[in-house]
Design an enzyme around this catalytic site. Sequence first.
Site, PDB file in Angstrom:
ATOM      1  N   GLY A  38      89.782 119.296   9.917  1.00 51.27           N
ATOM      2  CA  GLY A  38      90.596 119.899   9.079  1.00 51.27           C
ATOM      3  C   GLY A  38      89.752 120.825   8.222  1.00 51.27           C
ATOM      4  O   GLY A  38      88.565 121.294   8.392  1.00 51.27           O
ATOM      5  N   HIS A 435      64.031 102.972 -13.873  1.00 54.28           N
ATOM      6  CA  HIS A 435      63.456 103.849 -14.685  1.00 54.28           C
ATOM      7  C   HIS A 435      62.136 104.385 -13.789  1.00 54.28           C
ATOM      8  O   HIS A 435      61.555 103.647 -13.164  1.00 54.28           O
ATOM      9  CB  HIS A 435      63.012 103.096 -16.343  1.00 54.28           C
ATOM     10  CG  HIS A 435      61.875 103.985 -16.810  1.00 54.28           C
ATOM     11  ND1 HIS A 435      62.399 105.149 -17.512  1.00 54.28           N
ATOM     12  CD2 HIS A 435      60.715 104.261 -17.100  1.00 54.28           C
ATOM     13  CE1 HIS A 435      61.220 105.773 -18.160  1.00 54.28           C
ATOM     14  NE2 HIS A 435      60.312 105.388 -17.748  1.00 54.28           N
TER      15      HIS A 435
END
Length: 454
Positions: A38, A435
Amino acid sequence: MTYDLIVIGAGPGGFDAAVEAAGLGLSVALIEKDFLGGTCLNRGCIPTKLWLGATSAVEELHNQARMKVASGEVTVNFAALQSRVQKHLAGTRKAMGMQLKKLGVELVEGTGRLAGDHQVAVASADGEKTLAYKKLVVATGSRPIFFPGLEPDGDCVLDSDMFLSLESMPESLIVVGAGFIGLEMAQVAHRFGCKVTVVDAMDRVAPLEDPEVSQALAGVFKRWKWDIRLNERVAGVVTRDGRALLTLNSGEHIVADKALVAVGRGPVTKGIGLEEAGVELLFNQIQVDEHLLAAPDIYAIGDANGHIQLAHAASHQAHYVALHAAGKIEAPYVVGPVPSVLYGSPEAMRVGLMENEAFLADFETTEVSVAQLAANPMAQAHAATQGFVKIIWSGGKVVGVTAVGHDVSRLVTPAAMIVHQGWTLDDIHSVIFPHPSLDEALLMALKAERKQVQ
């Protein structure tokens, strides 16, 4: 033969519905008049992201150069990029076709039209044939829409499909429409050195987003020296003397090599026999009930039902209708928080309610907490510190997350999970955030001081 399920449209929603239904043991036919995948695969999400990915180093180098730690030039071969895009799309379509074949889904090429009681007529180059179904899924997607005077001519006035088919990038571009489609394509053009003018009748870019997001985006675009024309209505745009000529209602003229008209998309629902089958259309959108049924045994999903024009929303609906058609679920369709992303650099992402939406729903307990990306080590590492992450709280639970800035699309999945689970302060430490990471901006925003929305 009568199929258990026929699907009209092989975009993200239709393809997924066919695949999942076949996996559940249903006999399935998938009708597609163009290409598998599509609009999203062939003329939208995927080509645009390949463009943005190939040119991302241009913006990355620019940011580092501002910090005086790098210099040089990134040159992207546009013709080679377009060739790569087409090869990728063709390869993806081939893989999709192989998946359908493996699952026993019959792919029928042609235009489908409802043709009476539980039948679909398919018109193709080889003539017309009729297929019978027990249940039907309409997943016909959407197409660009235009206001009078803004129709593309395929020469210098283009829609998004035409723009993605360019053989070379223009030196100057007018973008009519400051929504996600226009802004993403404008960013690509900018990276190729194109002079960009953006025109919109609304008072801000990305007008459906948080006003602070719009402000942050506009700040970056103005720093790039884009000509941003807001609160401006366009009288018309035409090709004149080999260039695009745009006329504002004020009478002012703007000229550029090309003009991209990106003012929105509308569902493809007319002329396929829906109304004759008892399907109600409102502004061309198929009206559905709590089970995504538009009429007995006829479902409508994705852009066709107008709930939300996003590929992943269509796929989510596809999963439900496949289960419902197979008799595996009876409960109504429930949609969770739907994430949306403006890609590029900067990016914007949103999940759940925005600040104003939460306030209207519950003004007494709506709060926000914010973390600036300038405090994030990864944003600093990439020399892209503009932007923020905003958490929207209601009744002590997270009901929305909004962010704008470098690479914030990376935050959208954890943000969706946080909103879906309705995190409270007690949930913040139930997950360890790595982190250094951009994810820490989410953690900082969750832990930041909350302020009552006024």
